[in-house]
Design an enzyme around this catalytic site. Structure first.
Site, short mmCIF file in Angstrom:
data_model
loop_
_atom_site.label_atom_id
_atom_site.label_comp_id
_atom_site.label_asym_id
_atom_site.label_seq_id
_atom_site.Cartn_x
_atom_site.Cartn_y
_atom_site.Cartn_z
N LYS A 1 -23.31 -56.00 6.39
CA LYS A 1 -23.91 -56.00 5.05
C LYS A 1 -22.87 -55.86 3.94
O LYS A 1 -23.14 -55.26 2.89
CB LYS A 1 -24.98 -54.91 4.93
CG LYS A 1 -25.99 -54.88 6.06
CD LYS A 1 -26.60 -56.25 6.34
CE LYS A 1 -27.45 -56.76 5.19
NZ LYS A 1 -28.03 -58.11 5.49
N HIS B 1 -17.46 -58.02 13.39
CA HIS B 1 -17.70 -56.70 12.80
C HIS B 1 -16.88 -55.63 13.53
O HIS B 1 -17.04 -54.45 13.25
CB HIS B 1 -19.18 -56.32 12.91
CG HIS B 1 -20.09 -57.09 12.01
ND1 HIS B 1 -19.77 -57.45 10.72
CD2 HIS B 1 -21.36 -57.57 12.22
CE1 HIS B 1 -20.78 -58.10 10.18
NE2 HIS B 1 -21.76 -58.19 11.06
N SER C 1 -28.37 -51.75 1.73
CA SER C 1 -28.60 -53.05 2.34
C SER C 1 -28.81 -52.93 3.85
O SER C 1 -29.69 -53.58 4.43
CB SER C 1 -27.42 -53.98 2.05
OG SER C 1 -27.65 -55.27 2.56
#
Length: 313
Positions: free
Chosen positions: A45, A100, A130
């Site tokens: 995010k 990630h 988020s």
């Protein structure tokens, strides 16, 4: 592959079992990067989809054909997800790879590589909001409970993908160990999108004309991406990502955290941030009102990297 309720734990970090397996995580940790690879690195995010779109449009000189006809997970697959190896086998030309993963898991694979790494960072408060909303619609993530509960877990790093603090400090503190590294913030992209597209183009050594830059900017704007099924995740089945509970691309603004945080929560994050980031010179812009939009000033260029960012207030 469903596994919606499963969690994989790898090196003490939790990952959604829906897209991650022990084999796929080991594949990522032992991956052989090519010098022509472009690697997008983010904490969840933080602008991942946005950077995927920017790079796609830069490499296609602003032409939106690929961006509007091929899902982002197919043109810029997540290295640690189980389908990545098959996608890369079918890829021709320079590869775009998304991850990630924290730095320490990819450090051995990146050693001596000339792959271009772009790290996108976003301010902690907006990330937490988020990510909380994403948990509410993504059925492969745990029920986040109340925002207060989620925020406490988030600050402790007890969420999927681990600690925001460890992730961002791990990558930025080792930037000097990566031959080709660009650090850019979500806030910079939001406030000066054309300048950010130009910066990425320069870093990738893929120059565009001014008209091509403007075309790329147009098609990677938030409103354009929000309507593009190739990036807004409306192609994902309802049982995996429930769009009746929210949109993957909600508003994309900087400072949205102010609509959910209490004053007490804001002070808590400020205190934790000050403690956790005491050894870092990174600075973030926490809000950016529409009426005060203007280009950010930074003390780095695309060719060089420094941890400190000076922002206009």
């Amino acid at each position: 592959m469903a596994r919606l309720d499963d969690t994989e734990t790898f090196h003490s970090i939790m990952f959604p079992g829906h897209m991650h397996t022990k084999d796929s995580l080991n594949y990522a940790a032992n991956f052989r990067f090519q010098d022509t690879d472009t690697v997008i690195v983010t904490y969840p995010k933080s602008g991942t989809t946005w950077m995927q779109e920017i790079i796609t449009l830069v490499l296609n000189k602003g032409d939106p054909t690929v961006a509007q006809n091929q899902p982002n997970w197919a043109r810029a697959p997540w290295l640690e997800q189980y389908y990545c190896a098959d996608v890369l086998k079918a890829t021709t030309g320079p590869r775009i790879i998304t991850t990630h993963l924290p730095y320490h898991l990819l450090a051995p694979a990146l050693q001596h590589s000339k792959a271009k790494v772009i790290y996108v960072a976003r301010n902690l408060k907006d990330v937490s909001v988020s990510y909380y909303h994403f948990h509410k619609m993504a059925n492969f993530l745990p029920d986040p409970g109340t925002f207060s509960d989620f925020l406490n877990d988030f600050l402790k790093g007890e969420v999927h993908y681990g600690s925001w603090f460890d992730h961002i400090k791990g990558w930025t503190s080792h930037a000097k160990d990566i031959q080709n590294f660009l650090y850019i913030t979500y806030e910079e992209m939001w406030q000066d999108l054309l300048g950010s597209v130009r910066k990425v183009s320069h870093f990738l050594q893929f120059p565009l004309t001014e008209d091509e830059l403007i075309l790329a900017q147009k098609h990677c704007s938030f409103n354009s991406m929000k309507e593009n099924a190739m990036v807004n995740y409306t192609l994902i089945p309802q049982e995996i990502m429930d769009h009746s509970k929210g949109k993957f691309m909600r508003n994309g603004k900087v400072g949205d955290w102010k609509n959910l945080f209490t004053e007490e929560q804001s002070r808590l994050v400020d205190d934790v941030y000050s403690s956790q980031m005491a050894d870092s010179s990174l600075l973030f812009k926490w809000e950016c009102p529409e009426e005060s939009r203007r280009p950010l000033m930074t003390n780095y260029t695309s060719e060089t990297y420094t941890q400190k960012i000076t922002l206009l207030t």
